[in-house]
Scaffold this motif. Structure first.
Motif, PDB file in Angstrom:
ATOM      1  N   THR A 278       4.404  -6.723   8.677  1.00  0.00           N
ATOM      2  CA  THR A 278       3.938  -5.526   8.011  1.00  0.00           C
ATOM      3  C   THR A 278       5.423  -4.809   8.223  1.00  0.00           C
ATOM      4  O   THR A 278       5.855  -4.651   8.845  1.00  0.00           O
ATOM      5  N   ARG A 279       5.605  -4.169   7.855  1.00  0.00           N
ATOM      6  CA  ARG A 279       6.680  -3.186   7.663  1.00  0.00           C
ATOM      7  C   ARG A 279       6.309  -1.983   6.728  1.00  0.00           C
ATOM      8  O   ARG A 279       6.633  -1.874   5.798  1.00  0.00           O
ATOM      9  N   ARG A 280       6.240  -0.406   8.083  1.00  0.00           N
ATOM     10  CA  ARG A 280       6.448   0.399   7.818  1.00  0.00           C
ATOM     11  C   ARG A 280       6.632   1.583   7.227  1.00  0.00           C
ATOM     12  O   ARG A 280       8.046   1.123   7.472  1.00  0.00           O
ATOM     13  N   ALA A 281       6.851   2.346   6.518  1.00  0.00           N
ATOM     14  CA  ALA A 281       8.375   3.620   5.475  1.00  0.00           C
ATOM     15  C   ALA A 281       7.508   4.499   5.187  1.00  0.00           C
ATOM     16  O   ALA A 281       6.610   4.438   5.297  1.00  0.00           O
TER      17      ALA A 281
ATOM     18  N   TRP B   2      12.277   6.610   0.399  1.00  0.00           N
ATOM     19  CA  TRP B   2      12.299   5.802   1.294  1.00  0.00           C
ATOM     20  C   TRP B   2      12.578   5.182   2.728  1.00  0.00           C
ATOM     21  O   TRP B   2      14.264   5.254   2.726  1.00  0.00           O
ATOM     22  N   GLU B   3      12.084   5.599   3.484  1.00  0.00           N
ATOM     23  CA  GLU B   3      12.493   5.732   5.411  1.00  0.00           C
ATOM     24  C   GLU B   3      11.549   4.374   6.090  1.00  0.00           C
ATOM     25  O   GLU B   3      10.714   4.662   6.066  1.00  0.00           O
ATOM     26  N   TRP B   4      11.711   3.738   6.244  1.00  0.00           N
ATOM     27  CA  TRP B   4      12.022   2.674   7.346  1.00  0.00           C
ATOM     28  C   TRP B   4      11.344   2.824   8.159  1.00  0.00           C
ATOM     29  O   TRP B   4      12.139   3.696   9.276  1.00  0.00           O
TER      30      TRP B   4
ATOM     31  N   VAL C 161       4.928   8.297  10.821  1.00  0.00           N
ATOM     32  CA  VAL C 161       5.410   6.749  10.308  1.00  0.00           C
ATOM     33  C   VAL C 161       5.982   6.292  11.066  1.00  0.00           C
ATOM     34  O   VAL C 161       6.020   5.906  11.625  1.00  0.00           O
ATOM     35  N   ALA C 162       6.505   7.431  12.248  1.00  0.00           N
ATOM     36  CA  ALA C 162       7.706   7.514  13.129  1.00  0.00           C
ATOM     37  C   ALA C 162       6.488   6.677  14.054  1.00  0.00           C
ATOM     38  O   ALA C 162       7.240   5.978  15.395  1.00  0.00           O
TER      39      ALA C 162
ATOM     40  N   VAL D  49       0.703  -0.900   0.145  1.00  0.00           N
ATOM     41  CA  VAL D  49      -0.069  -0.195  -0.066  1.00  0.00           C
ATOM     42  C   VAL D  49       1.082   1.114   0.179  1.00  0.00           C
ATOM     43  O   VAL D  49       1.877   1.273   1.304  1.00  0.00           O
ATOM     44  N   CYS D  50       0.728   2.114  -1.007  1.00  0.00           N
ATOM     45  CA  CYS D  50       1.349   2.934  -0.807  1.00  0.00           C
ATOM     46  C   CYS D  50       0.248   4.558  -1.348  1.00  0.00           C
ATOM     47  O   CYS D  50      -0.665   3.901  -2.663  1.00  0.00           O
TER      48      CYS D  50
END
Length: 134
Positions: free
Chosen positions: A59-62, A83-85, A131-132, A24-25
């Motif tokens: 799930t990996r969010r960025a 792109w920052e995890w 995101v953080a 998803v983006c």
């Protein structure tokens, strides 16, 4: 769920190369979700949160800021400007960036270019903070 090959790259290198069941983006026209079997597709990326769900249900969010997304023959490629995890984002630094951008926008005498740049910096800082903290 069925998976598909996903590659995420930036100018700094490859950040993800593996199987995904969902991506998803944010595109320039809104959010998009890519599942296995998605039709061939190409779009420019906007600025927002992205997440990847892997076959083991992780799930990996960025924070994803700009770039291109393509789906071709079942293979998905995301080429991001930034792109920052989530786990790599410094929330305090993002907050300081937000404060600087807001202060800049309060200044008088800015030309149109300076306003556009300050608004873009503010939006990037807000995406990173969101995101953080999620």
């Amino acid at each position: 769920m069925k998976s598909y090959p996903l590659t995420v790259v930036t100018p700094d290198g490859c950040l993800f190369d593996g199987q995904a069941v969902r991506l998803v983006c944010r595109t320039i026209t809104g959010d998009v979700a890519i599942l296995a079997g998605h039709c061939d597709f190409c779009t420019a990326l906007g600025m927002g949160e992205a997440h990847i769900v892997t076959p083991d249900d992780q799930t990996r969010r960025a924070a994803c800021i700009g770039g291109m997304l393509t789906v071709l023959g079942g293979r998905v490629r995301l080429i991001a400007t930034t792109w920052e995890w989530a786990e790599q984002i410094d929330a305090d630094r993002a907050e300081r960036s937000r404060q600087r951008a807001e202060a800049r926008l309060k200044e008088t005498g800015l030309d149109e270019r300076e306003i556009v740049l300050a608004r873009a910096r503010l939006r990037r800082a807000l995406v990173r903070k969101s995101v953080a903290h999620n």
